[in-house]
Write a protein that holds these residues in place. Structure first.
Motif, PDB file in Angstrom:
ATOM      1  N   PHE A  40       0.853  -1.179   0.000  1.00 56.81           N
ATOM      2  CA  PHE A  40       0.000   0.000   0.000  1.00 56.81           C
ATOM      3  C   PHE A  40       0.896   1.239   0.000  1.00 56.81           C
ATOM      4  N   GLU A  41       0.684   2.153  -0.940  1.00 51.42           N
ATOM      5  CA  GLU A  41       1.426   3.424  -0.885  1.00 51.42           C
ATOM      6  C   GLU A  41       0.405   4.547  -0.866  1.00 51.42           C
ATOM      7  N   GLY A  42       0.739   5.619  -0.202  1.00 50.70           N
ATOM      8  CA  GLY A  42      -0.210   6.729  -0.174  1.00 50.70           C
ATOM      9  C   GLY A  42       0.503   8.059  -0.228  1.00 50.70           C
ATOM     10  N   SER A  52     -12.554  17.075   2.505  1.00 53.00           N
ATOM     11  CA  SER A  52     -12.163  16.738   3.872  1.00 53.00           C
ATOM     12  C   SER A  52     -10.864  15.920   3.896  1.00 53.00           C
ATOM     13  N   PHE A  53     -10.625  15.128   2.853  1.00 48.65           N
ATOM     14  CA  PHE A  53      -9.353  14.398   2.798  1.00 48.65           C
ATOM     15  C   PHE A  53      -9.118  13.901   1.376  1.00 48.65           C
ATOM     16  N   THR A  54      -7.876  14.019   0.929  1.00 48.62           N
ATOM     17  CA  THR A  54      -7.506  13.545  -0.405  1.00 48.62           C
ATOM     18  C   THR A  54      -6.337  12.587  -0.244  1.00 48.62           C
ATOM     19  N   HIS A  55      -6.412  11.459  -0.893  1.00 51.50           N
ATOM     20  CA  HIS A  55      -5.352  10.472  -0.721  1.00 51.50           C
ATOM     21  C   HIS A  55      -5.137   9.743  -2.029  1.00 51.50           C
ATOM     22  N   LEU A  56      -3.928   9.848  -2.558  1.00 53.10           N
ATOM     23  CA  LEU A  56      -3.570   9.081  -3.750  1.00 53.10           C
ATOM     24  C   LEU A  56      -3.068   7.725  -3.261  1.00 53.10           C
ATOM     25  N   VAL A  57      -3.795   6.675  -3.596  1.00 54.63           N
ATOM     26  CA  VAL A  57      -3.484   5.348  -3.030  1.00 54.63           C
ATOM     27  C   VAL A  57      -3.186   4.333  -4.126  1.00 54.63           C
ATOM     28  N   CYS A  58      -2.075   3.625  -3.998  1.00 51.87           N
ATOM     29  CA  CYS A  58      -1.785   2.523  -4.924  1.00 51.87           C
ATOM     30  C   CYS A  58      -1.729   1.227  -4.122  1.00 51.87           C
TER      31      CYS A  58
END
Ligand SMILES: O=C(O)CCC(=O)C(=O)O
Ligand SMILES: [Fe+3]
Length: 736
Positions: free
Chosen positions: A506-508, A555-561
């Motif tokens: 998991f990367e964020g 409220s929240f932004t997350h680039l997730v791989c």
């Protein structure tokens, strides 16, 4: 919240009350004042003095007093426990007489025993604690300590004293028990980026050992390390029993409110009163099951906490080859659930494997469990007698209580209640499609080239949408590139195992982290700007499509791989992301969704913007509230956006990613300005500070980089409106 402002009044009243008592105590002790001062002082007084010093900006004094209040509370618990043990050890005389020839005077011997225990405890505790220190503290103070509020004050205090490591630890300790406290989350992110603070500094000062053991055991299980899992589950069971005992002892030695006197109309004689006191004691002891099984930050206890551990231990022992151990644990478990079919089948299997029966292998259930059950059952019998005959209210914390212990009339009440719950569940079935979020899908899509691929009907649900063409291929490539570079530089999540499955990593990356990286010249600035801009793009689209009745804030932004690991992927039964609801805790059995931490209860609208499709698996799917019945599936691809309201109408999960890397930009929106993403604003202000910013800095009071911390404090005065009502005592202590 009214409660918060009430607190200050309570504090003032409490302060004068304690001062008066304290003065009396020291005054009365005359020449032996120094002796009194070496005894444990009231920890509520120390706390209040610490809070006063805090507001006076006397940081060193505040730190000393707040620390001392925590230490004193701990010391008081230890003293009471020690006195309990000493008095139990020395107080058998009168009890022995209960069985003696002179048994006809049993009532006097019983009273003698009570008096001796009372005298022993009074003398013992009085040797270490001042008289005021022995007084019960108010509910408000108990609430403050239960919610770990002293650490909220301490983290700012340490920060002011430039003790950053301690500040980080205090912030973390507070956050564990208050996981939806946004300001503290932001503070923790800041501490993380401060020089001299390392990951090891984020220590939970109040952590209870059984939770550490529990989590470690689950981890070992996930990796099929059965020997280690066995060791941890065993230790966890022992620690749980020990913690429960600690809690039960405090029911005896800590001051307890006396059961309510029924006043002038009261008909209670001494025996009724004594029965009421003893029932309160028993009920307090029983409630320890719930207390020990409730994680900090959670409202509800983990059901069947001890029994679940025994089940896990039994399996771990079996898998690690310790069949006799497994048999013993299984027999312990069966004491709680004697007719559990799976356990009885397993028992039979063990007998066949080992030959003979349990007795022939000397495999009796663990003694501690036998004792635990006997004690608990006896208490329950007395308590249910009180419920049936003495108007006593008791909520049984256990699911294993045998039916025959519960009087028929009480069971009848339960049945009626259960019926009501079933009716509610049926109602829940009908309510399943009703969404009270205020969103109403079907509005216009204000962006050229964006098409509606699936609406509510195609997705078989309420307030769901799939839009295509939200990003171009080139834009997807840019963001994928950004994720790759950030991961190679070592973002917080780099190379981490997924929090959901051991078969994926998991990367964020957050917007703020991306901005920092671009400032350092490590990633392309235009890519970072695109990442930021996408948030706005999605917000505009969904605000319009869902006809949002009010403002919508990111409220929240997350680039997730998520990437499949190199391990065996075939036949995976797990999910990349288990079924959940974004703003409440889903309980599939009852189809209820609890809007309580650690769920992100302020999330109103969810969005996932997909970036690629060159992987296997990784489909998003929606289910009914049972978390099983799949109602729709969405296959990710570049520029595809899924939007849905974050509440219970939209349980969803992600199927296992079995090959390649699946990247997506996850975004959550809130209607409450209070919960907007402060990190995003910080990122914007960093751009503005660079002088190159075309982005708007919404936050006029925000200070520039380099004094960001002080800036937050200054700002919190200016934005009182935003923080009022969220802090128990004062606005400015929360956010740095
Ligand atoms: O990545 C997805 O498709 C869904 C992720 C999700 O549901 C979440 O992060 O809450
Ligand atoms: Fe989700």
């Amino acid at each position: 919240m009214a409660l918060r402002s009430e607190h200050s009044t309570v504090y003032v009243a409490l302060y004068f009350f304690i001062i008066a008592l304290f003065t009396l105590t020291v005054g009365a002790s005359g020449g032996s004042g120094s002796k009194v001062l070496s005894l444990l002082q009231p920890y509520d007084f120390l706390y209040y003095s610490g809070v006063r010093a805090y507001y006076g900006g006397e940081w060193a004094k505040a730190a000393e007093l707040l620390e001392k209040s925590l230490q004193t509370k701990e010391a008081l618990l230890r003293t009471r426990r020690q006195c309990h043990d000493d008095c139990v050890a020395s107080g058998t005389d009168a009890l022995n007489k209960l069985d003696s020839e002179e048994g006809s005077m049993w009532d006097l011997w019983a009273l003698d025993w009570i008096q001796q225990r009372a005298e022993c405890l009074r003398f013992c505790i009085g040797r270490s604690v001042t008289p005021t220190g022995q007084l019960p503290v108010s509910n408000d103070i108990e609430y403050e300590f239960d919610t770990r509020n002293p650490y909220n004050f301490l983290q700012v205090t340490y920060y002011k004293l430039e003790k950053l490591k301690k500040a980080a630890s205090a912030a973390h300790t507070y956050f564990v028990a208050n996981p939806s406290h946004l300001e503290m989350r932001n503070n923790i992110e800041k501490y993380r980026r401060m020089k001299g603070v390392t990951e090891d500094d984020f220590q939970d000062k109040e952590i209870e050992k059984h939770w550490i053991l529990y989590d470690a055991a689950v981890q070992h299980e996930a990796f099929s390390d059965w020997l280690q899992a066995t060791e941890k589950w065993k230790a966890c069971v022992n620690e749980t029993l020990w913690q429960t005992d600690e809690c039960r002892v405090q029911c005896e030695v800590a001051p307890q409110p006396l059961p309510e006197d029924r006043g002038v109309d009261g008909v209670d004689g001494v025996f009724e009163k004594a029965a009421a006191v003893s029932l309160s004691l028993l009920s307090c002891r029983q409630s320890c099951v719930t207390q020990v099984a409730t994680r900090p930050g959670r409202i509800s206890a983990q059901e069947d906490f001890l029994q679940t551990q025994l089940e896990h231990l039994h399996i771990a022992q079996f898998k690690s080859g310790d069949v006799s151990g497994a048999l013993q644990t299984l027999r312990s478990f069966l004491l709680f659930y004697p007719s559990d079919k799976d356990s009885l089948d397993n028992l039979q299997l063990y007998y066949e494997t080992l030959g003979g029966d349990a007795e022939s292998h000397g495999m009796q259930p663990a003694q501690e469990i036998v004792k635990y059950i006997n004690q608990s059952l006896q208490e329950k019998k007395l308590l249910y007698f009180g419920v049936e005959n003495l108007n006593f209210n008791f909520t049984d914390p256990d699911l294993w209580t045998p039916e025959d212990v519960v009087p028929a009339s009480v069971r009848e009440n339960w049945r009626a209640e259960k019926q009501k719950i079933n009716e509610k569940i049926n109602e829940g079935d009908q309510l399943e499609e009703v969404d009270d979020s205020g969103f109403y899908a079907g509005g216009p899509v204000p962006q050229v080239g964006v098409t509606i691929t699936m609406d509510d009907e195609a997705l078989n649900g309420t307030n769901r949408v799939v839009l295509d063409g939200v990003m171009t291929e080139k834009e997807c490539d840019k963001i994928l590139q950004l994720a790759t570079v950030a991961a190679s530089l070592g973002d917080g999540y780099r190379g981490r195992r997924s929090p959901h499955t051991p078969h994926e990593t998991f990367e964020g990356l957050t917007v703020l982290r991306a901005v920092k990286l671009s400032q350092e010249g490590l990633v392309n600035q235009s890519d970072t700007r695109l990442l930021h801009e996408l948030g706005e793009r999605v917000r505009t689209l969904l605000h319009s499509y869902f006809r949002s009745p009010a403002g919508l804030f990111i409220s929240f932004t997350h680039l997730v791989c998520r990437s499949a690991t190199t391990d065996e992927q075939e036949g995976r039964m797990d999910l990349s992301h288990p079924v959940h609801v974004d703003n409440c805790l889903l309980e599939p059995e009852t189809k209820q969704c609890w809007r309580e931490p650690p769920a992100f209860i302020h999330r109103d609208l969810s969005a996932i913007l997909y970036l690629n499709d060159n992987f296997d698996g990784g489909e998003l799917f929606f289910t009914k509230r049972d978390a099983k019945t799949v109602t729709a599936r969405v296959k990710p691809s570049c520029g595809r956006l899924v939007g849905f309201s974050s509440g219970p109408v939209n349980p969803h999960g992600v199927t296992a990613v079995t090959r390649g890397r699946r990247c997506a930009l996850a975004l959550w929106f809130t209607k409450g300005k209070l919960y907007r993403d402060m990190e995003r604003e910080e990122a914007e202000s960093l751009w503005a500070a660079d002088g190159k910013g075309v982005l708007k800095n919404n936050n006029e009071e925000e200070e520039k980089e380099g004094s960001a911390i002080a800036g937050r404090n200054a700002r919190s005065h200016a934005t009182k409106e935003r923080s009022r009502g969220r802090n128990i005592v004062m606005e400015s202590k929360d956010e740095l």
